[in-house]
Write a protein that holds these residues in place. Sequence first.
Motif, short mmCIF file in Angstrom:
data_model
loop_
_atom_site.label_atom_id
_atom_site.label_comp_id
_atom_site.label_asym_id
_atom_site.label_seq_id
_atom_site.Cartn_x
_atom_site.Cartn_y
_atom_site.Cartn_z
N ASP A 89 -25.34 -9.12 13.05
CA ASP A 89 -25.20 -10.49 12.54
C ASP A 89 -23.80 -10.80 12.07
O ASP A 89 -23.30 -11.92 12.27
N ARG A 90 -23.11 -9.83 11.46
CA ARG A 90 -21.85 -10.12 10.77
C ARG A 90 -20.64 -9.37 11.31
O ARG A 90 -19.52 -9.64 10.88
N GLU A 91 -20.86 -8.43 12.23
CA GLU A 91 -19.72 -7.63 12.68
C GLU A 91 -19.60 -7.69 14.21
O GLU A 91 -19.35 -8.76 14.75
N ARG A 92 -19.78 -6.57 14.88
CA ARG A 92 -19.49 -6.50 16.32
C ARG A 92 -20.43 -7.37 17.15
O ARG A 92 -20.04 -7.91 18.18
N GLY A 93 -21.70 -7.48 16.75
CA GLY A 93 -22.61 -8.37 17.45
C GLY A 93 -23.51 -7.74 18.48
O GLY A 93 -24.31 -8.45 19.11
N PHE A 94 -23.46 -6.43 18.68
CA PHE A 94 -24.37 -5.79 19.64
C PHE A 94 -24.42 -4.30 19.36
O PHE A 94 -23.53 -3.73 18.72
N LEU A 95 -25.47 -3.65 19.86
CA LEU A 95 -25.56 -2.19 19.81
C LEU A 95 -26.59 -1.70 20.84
O LEU A 95 -27.43 -2.46 21.32
#
Length: 325
Positions: A89-95
């Motif tokens: 939500d607040r950083e890289r946006g995927f994993l």
Amino acid sequence: MNVATSAFIPPVGAALRDWLSAQSSAWMGAKMAGSAVWQEVLSSAEIDEFREVVRRGLPPGKTAEQLTAADLPMPLMEPRIAEWRQLIDRERGFLLVQRLPVEEWTEEESMIAYMTICTHMGTLRVQNSRGTIIGHVRDEGVPMDLDNPRIRINETNNKIRFHVDLGDVVGLLCRHNVARGGLSRIVSSHSVIAEVLRRRPDLEAALFTPIPFDALDMIDATGKPWRDVPICRWRGSDLRVSFQADTIDAAQKRGMAPKLTGEQADMVALIEEIAEDPQFHLDMYFADGELQFINNNHTLHSRTSWEDEGDPARRRHLLRAWIVL
């Protein structure tokens, strides 16, 4: 990402381009490809907790859309999922999460494990007019038909162009993949929009002006077969990007929505051109038991076509969820 405040003044022009490039969600695929930072590996104890979830099954008397995290307790996984949610939500946006033991489970059991992790991530939302909560990504053998929008492209083996789904996050669980094709391709929408502004600063106004997206089978109360959506919109200090190459194209082909202006057509073509550049996007091949979570507000995704194996039991099959954080 920045936390929304009432004092935030949205940047414009070169300042907007620089702001986008500075966000933690503005990554480049060529750099990500050589890193494992976006890959999470489940421990043996965490995998055992999923096995216990499957053994218990879903609580009786509740439909999928009524389930909450309290219905599906996972004391070991809960803090880790909370960290993933923050990252998405607040950083890289995927994993990418490795790996659930789907080879041990039936389709129904895999669904239980998947619904559990998604419910702890957020709230599941309906995906189509049929009320689907967990969708199936597999080739159902039905060709796409512009006149029958109930047939969704995820039910074919066709290539899907860059787009976002509804909901804050789209999640996929791979039950079985194939050797030929089916690559997942993702790109930072913030990096893409920054590059659009670098190449064509004259398109800034067009980015914030609504354009028609085909409504498919999700026609709202207005009764229009399209939705007017801006590519870029501010929510507090968060710039959210909506783009759906196939549905923008479908709205034009049906001929009922307003025609794109020259600037709008240039904008759509340039976004897709940049997203398709290997310097910008990241390709990933799903192994069985892997989960992918993508922030729809900051990331675009696409898929290459694939060929199934001859054995129907071994065809490509992913489970899909749309999640509201």
